[in-house]
Design an enzyme around this catalytic site. Sequence first.
Site, PDB file in Angstrom:
ATOM      1  N   SER A  16      61.488-125.761 -61.001  1.00  0.00           N
ATOM      2  CA  SER A  16      60.248-126.184 -60.373  1.00  0.00           C
ATOM      3  C   SER A  16      59.773-127.536 -60.891  1.00  0.00           C
ATOM      4  CB  SER A  16      59.199-125.098 -60.529  1.00  0.00           C
ATOM      5  OG  SER A  16      58.335-125.128 -59.429  1.00  0.00           O
ATOM      6  N   ASP A  58      60.921-116.775 -52.939  1.00  0.00           N
ATOM      7  CA  ASP A  58      60.096-117.801 -53.581  1.00  0.00           C
ATOM      8  C   ASP A  58      58.849-118.044 -52.739  1.00  0.00           C
ATOM      9  OD1 ASP A  58      58.968-120.163 -54.636  1.00  0.00           O
ATOM     10  OD2 ASP A  58      60.926-120.888 -55.292  1.00  0.00           O
ATOM     11  N   HIS A  70      60.090-117.122 -57.340  1.00  0.00           N
ATOM     12  CA  HIS A  70      60.030-118.448 -57.956  1.00  0.00           C
ATOM     13  C   HIS A  70      60.352-118.299 -59.437  1.00  0.00           C
ATOM     14  CE1 HIS A  70      58.823-122.632 -58.069  1.00  0.00           C
ATOM     15  NE2 HIS A  70      58.135-122.375 -59.166  1.00  0.00           N
TER      16      HIS A  70
END
Length: 474
Positions: free
Chosen positions: A47, A143, A180
């Site tokens: 990320s 996600d 995620h």
Amino acid sequence: MSLSGLRASTIALVSATMVAVSPLAAEPVGLRGYNAAIGDSSISGISSGAFMAVQFGTAWSSVIKGVGVVAGGPFWCAKADADDFMNGYTLPIMHATGSCMVGPPRDMDDYLAKADAKAASGDIDPLQNLARQKIYLFHGTNDAVVARSVTDAAADFYRHYLGDAGRGNLYYQTAIGAGHSLVVLQQPAGNRLNDCKDNAPPYIDQCGYDQAGVILQHIYGALNPPNRGQLGGAMQRFDQSLYTKGREAGALSLGENGYVFVPKACEDGGACRVHIALHGCKQDAGEIGRRFIDDTGYNAWADTNHLIVLYPQTKASSYLPFNPQACWDWWSYVDHADSYVTKSGAQIAAIKAMLDTLTAGAAAPATPAPGDGTPRGLTIVDTSDTSAALAWTAQGGAMTYRVQRAGPDGAFVTVGDVKGPSFGDSGLAPQSTYRWRVAAVVGGVEGPPSGEVAAITRATPAPCDNPGSCPIGK
């Protein structure tokens, strides 16, 4: 955490695989130099760490041979530029939490033009270097933080510079039902990590998938099996302020301490390589302790493969710089200028200073012993529904490898030539069986092929409009 909560502050992002905890030095000190060639270095991140990995790997493409991008986007995604700050500070963060998270991303031509301009000015390395990098990308179907279209844009950014000749350098996994997170193998009951679908701290999801191993083998080729027991190497804590060019670490939203895992073979002077692993937002040591550092699986692979793993750390800041979730700087919150994506960017420069120190003891590279011309250890590292990641052991003297594939009809055809001992094969049919073999090309002459390996591609994930509740799949 909800997307609205992320937007109100900044971003939540991440990493993952359980290994035995290694010893830690009592007092943080500076890093030391090892026999590690800087040109064999690589970087990966989750990320915000993935966005930073793209920035760092592009800015310093002359020394970075591979990049792992887990739930990240393209270079300069947030479009923070000098004009943005003349008009107020809201625009870059709105790009970051808008088009760079929920998507769709902005026009690809903007990102390419920015990279081309920064390369032309010398602020980043020549972009021709990207054509030789090994690129791994990942987006989990559950996600709920970063949209698939954002990571697709990162893939398009790299495909532009890889071109047709370098397409085998890129592997993109989109068929796993992870939330995620950085993804790891299943862990013993009671472990503090997440289930596969989760989109929550510590953002390390157990999906039966060894992401660290896939990343490292796509970059470096087939590796020795990881050490799942007590590690022989040592975890060292170091003072990050030594690498910030006289500025306080906190002024760059960097933590006081970073961490580095050093295998015993590297400590003893053996030839090694450095991999930089970047955590995501709310994943720094101040927030989740050493779970990203100890539980994501990098150290287990590093311990048996002469790999030093550098874990730089950010730090949450609720004043200036404003970074309450300890994200990496991918929208220019430190200096409010577009240098954040360049070599002179404050955080990029600090990480590079750490890498320079770790590689300062590199000896002259030894001439590899020539083999018999046959690649060894060909293995299928991973499959998606339409792709397969192959890796093998490098042959001394082999500059190019020719990859051949056989479909259901059994006839082998050449699917590409590649430099380096890995290949991302694409354009495959879901749930189909394929076989592969590889031959070294030396001086324009193709040598004998390796043994064959076979794999079945995964099923294409079913459409799902509510990430976090989508089927995990197999």
